[in-house]
Design a protein around this motif. Structure first.
Motif, PDB file in Angstrom:
ATOM      1  N   SER A 187       2.795  -0.950   6.560  1.00  0.00           N
ATOM      2  CA  SER A 187       3.629   0.285   6.680  1.00  0.00           C
ATOM      3  C   SER A 187       4.563  -0.002   7.927  1.00  0.00           C
ATOM      4  O   SER A 187       5.678   0.539   7.891  1.00  0.00           O
ATOM      5  CB  SER A 187       2.825   1.592   6.889  1.00  0.00           C
TER       6      SER A 187
ATOM      7  N   SER B 268       1.493   4.677   0.541  1.00  0.00           N
ATOM      8  CA  SER B 268       2.358   4.274  -0.619  1.00  0.00           C
ATOM      9  C   SER B 268       1.279   3.972  -2.059  1.00  0.00           C
ATOM     10  O   SER B 268       0.731   3.040  -2.149  1.00  0.00           O
ATOM     11  CB  SER B 268       3.157   2.995  -0.254  1.00  0.00           C
TER      12      SER B 268
ATOM     13  N   THR C  25       7.542   7.293  -4.529  1.00  0.00           N
ATOM     14  CA  THR C  25       7.782   6.079  -3.900  1.00  0.00           C
ATOM     15  C   THR C  25       8.271   5.207  -4.976  1.00  0.00           C
ATOM     16  O   THR C  25       7.870   5.064  -6.131  1.00  0.00           O
ATOM     17  CB  THR C  25       6.687   5.549  -3.017  1.00  0.00           C
TER      18      THR C  25
END
Length: 269
Positions: free
Chosen positions: A189, A220, A264
């Motif tokens: 990340s 995610s 996402t």
């Protein structure tokens, strides 16, 4: 038998005394979580920031103490262990943190950073040929090659590397003791998307090569979907649903899971 078994695990944090002098308020960061992680698989733990994912990962490794519940590793209750027994179990359980810069001592050379776990557990890993300086040097070189770095990296300091290279160093250190289980706590990340994809591919390669078991924590869904065998969705300290990756992504049961799938973009690997 599962490699890791979590039963009714709870962690309550106190926020301190209230402004009016009343009792301290409490936050249930992890609220009665139960799950299993099987040898050789990747369980993806996904949820938004603040959902309790990282706290759960640390509880499983006993980096923080639970308020209640149990964690079993290969059938042994970690919560009841202490001293030498707990230290022996820690060889088999490692963690990769989110921030590769913050998790490396900037004053130490890479060789010393990777060799540090070998020194700490020296008497228990001597059968692996790393009880001598030469043995540790060879092990460091082997680990650097495994994560795609040149052996010359051993003589340099963390600040001389890019973020992706530093995360490779962190991974090499996590592999030093030949663990069975690794908690990957948001390991990509803090990285650019392209660099993060390289790290995800590296983790998949290392899992195949060394027979590793992962708890892969991420906010995610695309990253987790790519790497995980199964997915557990966490929200406000609770597990909302757990299923195979295909079932979670193609037939999610919970509205929150559906929102994560839509929120996402796809991961390019």
């Amino acid at each position: 038998m599962a490699l890791v078994e979590v039963q009714n695990l709870t962690k309550v944090f106190s926020s301190g005394e209230s402004l009016l002098g009343g009792s301290a308020s409490q936050v249930r960061a992890v609220d009665g979580v139960s799950l299993e992680i099987h040898a050789g698989e990747t369980l993806g733990l996904v949820g938004e920031s603040g959902s309790g994912k990282s706290t759960l990962g640390r509880l499983i490794l006993r980096l923080i103490e639970p308020t209640s519940g149990s964690v079993r590793f290969e059938g042994r209750d970690l919560v009841s262990l202490s001293g030498r027994e707990l230290r022996r179990m820690r060889r088999d359980m490692q963690i990769i943190f989110q921030d590769p810069f913050g998790s490396l001592d900037q004053r130490m050379k890479v060789a010393d950073l990777i060799a540090e776990p070998l020194l700490i557990h020296g008497e228990s890993v001597s059968t692996n040929g790393v009880s001598t300086r030469a043995g540790r040097k060879n092990r460091v070189a082997e680990l650097l090659r495994a994560v795609g770095l040149d052996e010359s990296a051993a003589r340099r300091y963390p600040h001389e590397f890019s973020g992706g290279q530093r995360q490779r160093i962190v991974i090499a250190r996590a592999l030093a003791l030949r663990p069975k289980f690794i908690v990957c706590d948001e390991p990509v990340s803090a990285l650019d998307v392209s660099v993060g994809a390289q790290i995800v591919n590296l983790l998949a390669q290392l899992q195949r090569e060394f027979g590793l078991t992962y708890l892969f924590i991420s906010h995610s869904m695309p990253v987790v979907r790519y790497l995980a065998t199964r997915i557990a969705v966490m929200y406000r300290g609770k597990i909302l649903e757990t299923n195979s990756t295909s079932e979670i992504t193609e037939n999610p049961k919970n509205p929150y899971t559906k929102s994560l799938l839509q929120a996402t973009p796809e991961l390019v690997v």
